[in-house]
Design an enzyme around this catalytic site. Sequence first.
Site, PDB file in Angstrom:
ATOM      1  CG  ASP A  33     -52.661 -22.875  15.689  1.00  0.00           C
ATOM      2  OD1 ASP A  33     -52.990 -21.732  16.041  1.00  0.00           O
ATOM      3  OD2 ASP A  33     -51.690 -23.478  16.184  1.00  0.00           O
ATOM      4  CG  ASN A  35     -56.898 -17.841  11.529  1.00  0.00           C
ATOM      5  OD1 ASN A  35     -56.858 -18.070  10.329  1.00  0.00           O
ATOM      6  ND2 ASN A  35     -57.714 -18.486  12.348  1.00  0.00           N
ATOM      7  NE  ARG A  36     -53.789 -15.181  18.122  1.00  0.00           N
ATOM      8  CZ  ARG A  36     -53.523 -15.326  19.406  1.00  0.00           C
ATOM      9  NH1 ARG A  36     -53.542 -14.268  20.209  1.00  0.00           N
ATOM     10  NH2 ARG A  36     -53.212 -16.506  19.909  1.00  0.00           N
ATOM     11  CD  GLU A  80     -58.244 -23.794  26.683  1.00  0.00           C
ATOM     12  OE1 GLU A  80     -58.958 -23.770  25.644  1.00  0.00           O
ATOM     13  OE2 GLU A  80     -58.241 -24.747  27.494  1.00  0.00           O
ATOM     14  CG  ASN A  81     -59.652 -18.951  21.581  1.00  0.00           C
ATOM     15  OD1 ASN A  81     -60.254 -19.622  20.754  1.00  0.00           O
ATOM     16  ND2 ASN A  81     -58.323 -18.944  21.659  1.00  0.00           N
ATOM     17  NE  ARG A  84     -56.901 -15.900  20.924  1.00  0.00           N
ATOM     18  CZ  ARG A  84     -57.034 -16.351  19.685  1.00  0.00           C
ATOM     19  NH1 ARG A  84     -57.789 -15.681  18.816  1.00  0.00           N
ATOM     20  NH2 ARG A  84     -56.434 -17.466  19.320  1.00  0.00           N
ATOM     21  NE  ARG A 203     -52.389 -26.937  16.658  1.00  0.00           N
ATOM     22  CZ  ARG A 203     -52.674 -26.584  17.890  1.00  0.00           C
ATOM     23  NH1 ARG A 203     -53.201 -27.469  18.713  1.00  0.00           N
ATOM     24  NH2 ARG A 203     -52.443 -25.375  18.317  1.00  0.00           N
ATOM     25  NE  ARG A 209     -49.563 -26.845  21.274  1.00  0.00           N
ATOM     26  CZ  ARG A 209     -50.432 -25.881  21.551  1.00  0.00           C
ATOM     27  NH1 ARG A 209     -51.568 -26.189  22.169  1.00  0.00           N
ATOM     28  NH2 ARG A 209     -50.200 -24.637  21.223  1.00  0.00           N
TER      29      ARG A 209
END
Length: 309
Positions: A33, A35-36, A80-81, A84, A203, A209
């Site tokens: 998690d 990267n953006r 979920e991606n 985008r 994570r 989470r």
Amino acid sequence: MREWFGRRVRSGYERLLRREIEGVPTHVAVIQDGNRRYARQNGDDATEGHEHGAETTEQVLEWCQEFGVEELTLYTFSTENFDRPEDQLEALFDLIEGKLREFADADRVHENGVCIRALGDVDRLPERVRDAVDYAEGRTEGYDRFVLNIALAYGGRAELLSAASSVLDDVDDGSIAPDDIDVATVEERLYERPVRDVDLIIRTGGDERTSNFLPWYANGNEAAVFFCTPYWPEFRKVDFLRAIRTYEHRQESWRTARARRALALLRATGSAELDEARSVLDRFRDALPSNEREQLDVEEFDADDRAAD
């Protein structure tokens, strides 16, 4: 000067962690998690953040092999991606396709016997990505020294729902009886890939989470979880070592808890037929604090005296 000093401090801390670590997890799963957010922080676009993240992924693969981890699962693209924006999706698919082919042809992959596999609803991915998956899996299917799972179009709930639906279909058509349903019945339907139980989930990015990641393999095994604040492109070897130390502490507390439960059961019942509890206690008694072990020795000595009388 400050940067040089920082590197020296990290290097010293890394050596300290190496000395403290005695065991490593067999299967590590990583939620990559940030990267953006890393890209925004550095004034780059999202694609550049993912490219930097891919470099970190290569380093983590090397660290796993260096320390003796046998299986690594990377949460690369979730169900979920798909929500985008289209331009981000196309850039991600380009990156995934390119990295799969690059890994499949890399000398280090073949020298270290790395088996590359995709986990997830791969049929939802564009054809070019599916072709890259087939290429990577085909090039490495004969290896068994290390397993690299790439979770693509993956969702834990969807995986469990699909497995449950498959079991129900088999019950309806009579190919399996309800009383015959067991753990193996479900596991063989989980995206049709054998996966070891997860020992450690990592994570990055600050969120605490596990995001629907490998629930069957992680929750059932009471996996240790390590959350850290660096974005994925900033994840360092010292962070990886801290994660392994978290796993070791989790294992120690698990052993102690098992020993205490077995001891409490024996004390409560005093029944000679509780062979399983006695076996657990014998196996994990060294995990008890020294004062509890001494008390147990006294109790066993007194019990032996009573038996002799």
